[in-house]
Design a protein around this motif. Structure first.
Motif, short mmCIF file in Angstrom:
data_model
loop_
_atom_site.label_atom_id
_atom_site.label_comp_id
_atom_site.label_asym_id
_atom_site.label_seq_id
_atom_site.Cartn_x
_atom_site.Cartn_y
_atom_site.Cartn_z
N ASN A 180 -26.35 -18.01 0.07
CA ASN A 180 -25.26 -18.49 -0.69
C ASN A 180 -25.38 -19.30 -0.58
N THR A 181 -23.79 -20.44 -1.51
CA THR A 181 -24.10 -21.64 -0.68
C THR A 181 -22.72 -21.74 0.38
N GLN B 55 -18.78 -7.72 1.36
CA GLN B 55 -19.64 -8.47 0.10
C GLN B 55 -19.20 -7.55 -0.64
N GLU C 205 -19.24 -13.90 2.61
CA GLU C 205 -20.21 -15.10 1.85
C GLU C 205 -20.06 -15.40 0.68
N GLY C 206 -20.39 -16.82 0.74
CA GLY C 206 -20.28 -16.71 -1.36
C GLY C 206 -19.23 -16.66 -2.12
#
Length: 242
Positions: A78-79, A141, A28-29
């Motif tokens: 996140n996006t 992460q 993620e991110g």
């Protein structure tokens, strides 16, 4: 738009058994995803709320913030979220400096140790089979992409240490002062479990016990976090080669 089947697949990857059966893991991110995109890990699916975040040649599934929130493992999504395929591990080198972990269980600790290996140029991280999975979302992460540059191998640690020809150093509270120890270029640094340290079964294969001395006046600090201790010891191993 994300399908119900995709939502089910992503949420199942929180568990190791599904990561193993599907061969997929979650990143993620933008920063973490870019690291994996620029590595030899194969992308399966990329979801994002902003199509401009990634190069136009990437196959992107545009989703809403609400949809991302449904599948994100982060408290504050996140996006972007991506699924990558796990890869086969490489053969462990028989020279250089390696790190071995004896049942490290905390995902944050493993992720940080992988980052430390990347920072100090340690290419191989040997883990006992009970050490937390390197594809755990929290580990991914915490590595911030360093997993793309460190070969993480899970094996019977006792067998590995019994067969290696490298000197084996272990972190112990009663070990020799690392600042007064001659450290080689080639060797294995064994770090133990957060609560119990290096196990008795593994300690039998330790060539040299080393310790980070306490400098506090009261000498009452029980121990250092395993990731913090790994960073200090790796620094000393590398400093010794300068």
């Amino acid at each position: 738009m994300i399908s119900k089947r995709q939502i089910k697949t992503i949420t199942s990857l929180h568990q190791k058994k599904y990561r193993k059966s599907t061969g997929l893991f979650v990143a993620e991110g933008k920063k973490v995803i870019e690291e994996f995109l620029n590595s030899n890990f194969e992308l399966d699916t990329l979801f994002t709320t902003d199509a401009n975040l990634f190069a136009s040649d990437r196959k992107i599934t545009l989703i809403s913030e609400a949809e991302l929130k449904k599948v994100s493992f982060l408290k504050t999504p996140n996006t972007a979220l991506a699924l990558f395929k796990s890869k086969d591990v490489l053969k462990i080198d028989s020279e250089g400096l390696l790190v071995a972990l004896d049942d490290v269980r905390d995902p944050g600790n493993l992720g940080t140790i992988i980052r430390l290996c990347d920072w100090f140029g340690v290419q191989h991280l040997v883990c006992s089979e009970a050490t937390v999975d390197c594809y755990n979302p929290k580990v991914i992460q915490a590595t911030m992409g360093s997993l793309t540059r460190v070969n993480v191998v899970y094996t019977d640690l006792k067998n590995y240490l019994s067969e290696t020809k490298l000197p084996v150093f272990g972190a112990f509270m009663d070990g020799s002062n690392v600042y007064k120890t001659n450290l080689p270029t080639d060797g294995v640094l064994v770090m133990g479990n957060e609560a119990n340290g290096v196990s008795d079964a593994v300690s039998k294969f330790i060539t040299k016990k080393i310790a980070i001395p306490r400098f506090g006046e009261t000498q009452q600090t029980e121990s250092l976090n395993v990731a913090m201790a790994t960073g200090i010891l790796l620094n000393e191993f590398k400093r010794a080669t300068l």
